[in-house]
Each structure stands twice: as C-alpha cells, then as structure tokens.
Design a protein around this motif. Structure first.
Motif, PDB file in Angstrom:
ATOM      1  N   ASN A  54       4.822   8.632   4.214  1.00 41.75           N
ATOM      2  CA  ASN A  54       3.723   9.141   3.396  1.00 41.75           C
ATOM      3  C   ASN A  54       3.741  10.663   3.264  1.00 41.75           C
ATOM      4  O   ASN A  54       2.722  11.270   2.934  1.00 41.75           O
ATOM      5  N   GLU A 105      -2.376   3.108  10.031  1.00 42.15           N
ATOM      6  CA  GLU A 105      -3.260   3.590   8.986  1.00 42.15           C
ATOM      7  C   GLU A 105      -4.250   4.614   9.539  1.00 42.15           C
ATOM      8  O   GLU A 105      -4.651   5.548   8.839  1.00 42.15           O
ATOM      9  N   ILE A 122       0.838  -1.210   0.000  1.00 36.64           N
ATOM     10  CA  ILE A 122       0.000   0.000   0.000  1.00 36.64           C
ATOM     11  C   ILE A 122       0.867   1.252   0.000  1.00 36.64           C
ATOM     12  O   ILE A 122       0.634   2.196  -0.763  1.00 36.64           O
ATOM     13  N   ASP A 123       1.888   1.266   0.868  1.00 38.72           N
ATOM     14  CA  ASP A 123       2.766   2.440   0.957  1.00 38.72           C
ATOM     15  C   ASP A 123       3.521   2.682  -0.347  1.00 38.72           C
ATOM     16  O   ASP A 123       3.731   3.830  -0.750  1.00 38.72           O
ATOM     17  N   ASP A 179       2.156  10.038  -3.990  1.00 36.36           N
ATOM     18  CA  ASP A 179       1.040  10.942  -3.686  1.00 36.36           C
ATOM     19  C   ASP A 179       1.298  11.797  -2.448  1.00 36.36           C
ATOM     20  O   ASP A 179       0.675  12.847  -2.282  1.00 36.36           O
ATOM     21  N   LYS A 180       2.179  11.323  -1.553  1.00 40.82           N
ATOM     22  CA  LYS A 180       2.507  12.054  -0.317  1.00 40.82           C
ATOM     23  C   LYS A 180       1.240  12.561   0.379  1.00 40.82           C
ATOM     24  O   LYS A 180       1.055  13.756   0.619  1.00 40.82           O
ATOM     25  N   ILE A 181       0.361  11.632   0.684  1.00 39.27           N
ATOM     26  CA  ILE A 181      -0.944  12.008   1.222  1.00 39.27           C
ATOM     27  C   ILE A 181      -0.885  12.630   2.614  1.00 39.27           C
ATOM     28  O   ILE A 181      -1.868  13.218   3.072  1.00 39.27           O
ATOM     29  N   GLU A 188       2.495   1.896  -3.354  1.00 44.26           N
ATOM     30  CA  GLU A 188       1.555   2.357  -4.375  1.00 44.26           C
ATOM     31  C   GLU A 188       1.209   3.837  -4.227  1.00 44.26           C
ATOM     32  O   GLU A 188       0.938   4.526  -5.209  1.00 44.26           O
ATOM     33  N   ARG A 189       1.200   4.346  -2.985  1.00 46.54           N
ATOM     34  CA  ARG A 189       0.793   5.736  -2.762  1.00 46.54           C
ATOM     35  C   ARG A 189       1.966   6.656  -2.412  1.00 46.54           C
ATOM     36  O   ARG A 189       1.755   7.826  -2.097  1.00 46.54           O
ATOM     37  N   LYS A 190       3.180   6.138  -2.483  1.00 41.42           N
ATOM     38  CA  LYS A 190       4.341   6.919  -2.076  1.00 41.42           C
ATOM     39  C   LYS A 190       4.438   8.253  -2.795  1.00 41.42           C
ATOM     40  O   LYS A 190       4.692   9.297  -2.180  1.00 41.42           O
ATOM     41  N   GLU A 203      -3.951  12.818   6.662  1.00 38.47           N
ATOM     42  CA  GLU A 203      -4.447  13.113   5.323  1.00 38.47           C
ATOM     43  C   GLU A 203      -5.673  14.030   5.393  1.00 38.47           C
ATOM     44  O   GLU A 203      -5.827  14.960   4.591  1.00 38.47           O
TER      45      GLU A 203
END
Length: 393
Positions: A163, A379, A120-121, A127-129, A123-125, A386
């Motif tokens: 993130n 999470e 998961i991390d 995006d820096k959510i 895949e969204r790295k 976020e």
C-alpha cells in the motif's frame, strides 16, 4: 495469489472427495438391504463388484491425497495443531470425518478472507495510502531479533509495502538494557537517513521497543531524526509481575537462565546480550524512575496503542501461561502488559476485545499469522500508517 488459488483448488477437491465418498457409501449400504435385484451388482457378479469397489477406492484416494496435500501446503490458518490432529485421527472412523470437516472449514475461511483482502488491496493500490512523507522504522520488542525469513511483524510489513509504505527495521539486540538498545536505535536511524537521504523517520515500536525509542529520542539526540513515535502495547509504567519475579527467583537460577539465553542470543547476532538488564528495565520500579528522566520532546509526535486479552486460552504459548500471573499483579492485560501501562503521548487507542477472545500481545504483531475474527491486524496497521500520512508525517 498462487497460494490462495491452490488452497481453493485443494479444498474443492476435498469437498468432492467427501461428498462422493458419502454418496458411494450410502449407495452400497442401501443395496445390502435391497431385494435380490440390487443395483450394485455384488449378488449377480461378485468379481465385477470387487473391481468396482477397488476402482472407487483408487479414485477416492487420489482425490483425497491431492486435496489434502494442496491444503496442508497452502492453508496457513491450519497451524501445527490442526495439521497434527488431522494426521493423528486420520484413520479413526467418525473422528476423521470431523477433522476433515474442520480442515475444509478452516481452508474455506482463509480463502474467503484472503480473497477479500486481495480485492481491497487491488482496488486501492494506485492510491498508495501508506506512502508517508517519512519512511517507517519498525522496532521489535525484547527477546526477538529482525530476521530476513522470520519476520517479527508477520504479514504486516508486506501489507504496508503493498500500500505504498517504505519499511526499515531496527536490527538491534534482542536483549539489552533500554540504554544500550536506545543507543543502537539512534545509530540505526542515522544509517537509514544516510542511505535514503530522508530527513526523518516514523517509528512504530512494539513492547520494550517503545521504551528503547523513547530513550533514543530523549537521551541520544534522535529527536532530530524522528517525526513520530507510535508505541504498540509498550509497558511505559512497567510490569509489576516482573518486579515480583526478580525479587522471588533465587539469584543462582536467574544467572543460570541469563547465561543460557545470552549464549543463544549471541549465536543469532546479539552483541553482548544482557538478559537480566533487559528484564530489569521492564519492572515497574525501573520504568517509574526512567519516566522521570525521559521527558517527551516537543519535536516528536507521540501516540500509543494497547489491547486486552480476555482469557488465558486466547493467547498462544507462552501468553496462555503468563496471563493469569499478569492479571494478579497488573489487572486487565494483553498476556504480558497491564492496561494501565499502555497510554503514552497525545493520543491513545485501546483496542477493545470482542467476544471471548480479545487481542494478545503477540496478536498485535501478527506473531502467529492468525486471522482473528473482528480484528484484521494488517488492516489495523494500514489504517495507522495512513493516519500518519494524513497528519503530514
């Protein structure tokens, strides 16, 4: 992650050991009851049979110790208890197999959980959510300090950093009055602003840290420097069991405990620690009075979170000891704080327990680094930060 890879390898080796050991045991036991033409060879050539057995024992021993060492070193979810039980029952027939099965399952669960989390991390790295407008200041509760190698917030800070978040710590005393802690935190925020050039900070405060920050915001002028305050399991209305204990415990005993704690805290960095002052400020009476004197500032966005522990054994020491006492005085609680004390600000979220475990005061800061079913604490904080970003903070 290297640790998870090694844990997986160790667990595979343990499975091979367990399956092969059981297979060889069945193979030779079956042969004992066969006709004279058994296939193990112990009737025809006892010497060869002994050599085979020794060879098998040697190979199986290498498999076991390689696997168990890798798992013991790399599987964090085993904890001290299961490691100790594994050693204690290691030479007890049947029980050692049960313990080995528990160790393998625990390692399997951790590898599966952490592998999914890493995916998961990854895949969204990009995006820096968690890259908020203002940096995040994490404020600890009472009787703890911020240490470099023993993080109060467990695995949470690194998850936020991975993130996109920028993280700072309060670095204030472990035990002081709300007033003194608030003054320390107001000063700390000024230091962060000077260091980074940021206009403000977002504060996430756990337990008494929420009371300290409210004081810093209202009484120490930190409202100019704080964009948002999120309190986690903070006793905004105090703890009635604390009132009871302070009234019932003899003064001599309270002073003895206070002197011992203050002396220890001073060696770890506290400046003029105040055990009695810190505890007194957590009482219902003190919080009720303080709430009248600390109106929220309109410049700051306030929100709060609470959780419920459902039974004593759901929390590890010392929350497994305090739960029933708190329940008697404060009703449903997280092991330290009653549910009616949590809400503060314009938004409040109660984390409802699932199953028989619930979520304790310590679980909310990943105190035991435990993967809890139906509650991923890392999470939870990713989503919380976020949300702050999406709100413009």
């Amino acid at each position: 992650m290297k640790r998870i890879r090694n844990c997986r390898i160790g667990n595979i080796i343990l499975k091979i050991f367990l399956i092969s050991t059981l297979a060889f045991a069945c193979y030779y036991l079956r042969d004992l009851f066969q006709s004279p033409f058994g296939f193990s060879g112990f009737r025809d050539n006892p010497s060869i049979f002994v050599v085979k057995i020794l060879l098998i024992i040697t190979v199986e021993s290498i498999l076991f110790w390689t696997g168990i060492i890798l798992v013991y070193i790399n599987c964090r979810q085993l904890g001290v208890k299961w490691r100790a039980l594994g050693i204690f029952f290691g030479m007890v027939p049947i029980l050692n197999l049960i313990m080995l099965g528990k160790i393998i399952k625990t390692a399997d669960d951790e590898v599966r959980f952490e592998s999914a989390k890493m995916k998961i991390d990854a895949e969204r790295k990009a995006d820096k959510i968690c890259k908020t407008k203002y940096p995040i200041l994490l404020v600890h509760g009472v009787f703890f300090r911020d240490f470099e190698h023993l993080n109060y917030w467990g695995r949470v800070p690194q998850e936020l950093i991975d993130n996109g978040a920028t993280i700072f710590y309060g670095e204030h005393n472990s035990a002081s009055t709300v007033e003194k802690s608030g003054e320390e935190l107001a000063k700390r925020i000024k230091e962060i602003k000077a260091q980074t050039g940021c206009e403000k900070v977002n504060v996430i405060a756990h337990s008494k840290g929420g009371l300290d920050m409210r004081y810093a915001i209202t009484k120490c002028g930190a409202y100019e420097d704080v964009a948002s305050l999120t309190t986690i399991n903070t006793p905004h209305r105090g703890c009635e069991f604390a009132d009871y204990l302070l009234e019932k415990i003899p003064e001599a005993q309270k002073l003895t405990v206070a002197r011992a704690y203050n002396a220890g805290a001073a060696t770890f960095g506290d400046v003029n620690p105040d055990f009695i002052g810190a505890v007194t400020d957590l009482t219902h009476k003190a919080c009720e009075k303080r709430n009248e004197e600390l109106p929220d500032r309109e410049e700051v966005y306030y929100q709060s979170v609470g959780s419920i522990q459902t039974r004593p054994t759901a929390g590890r020491f010392p929350l497994n000891m305090s739960y029933l006492l708190v329940k008697y005085f404060d009703g449903k609680n997280d092991g330290l704080v009653g549910e009616s004390s949590f809400p503060w600000g314009s938004d409040f979220k109660m984390l409802e327990p699932k199953g028989k475990r619930g979520i304790s005061h310590g679980d909310m800061i990943d105190l035991n680094r435990e993967n809890i079913k139906d509650f991923d604490v890392r999470e939870f904080y990713v989503n919380l930060v976020e949300d702050l970003r999406l709100k413009g903070f």
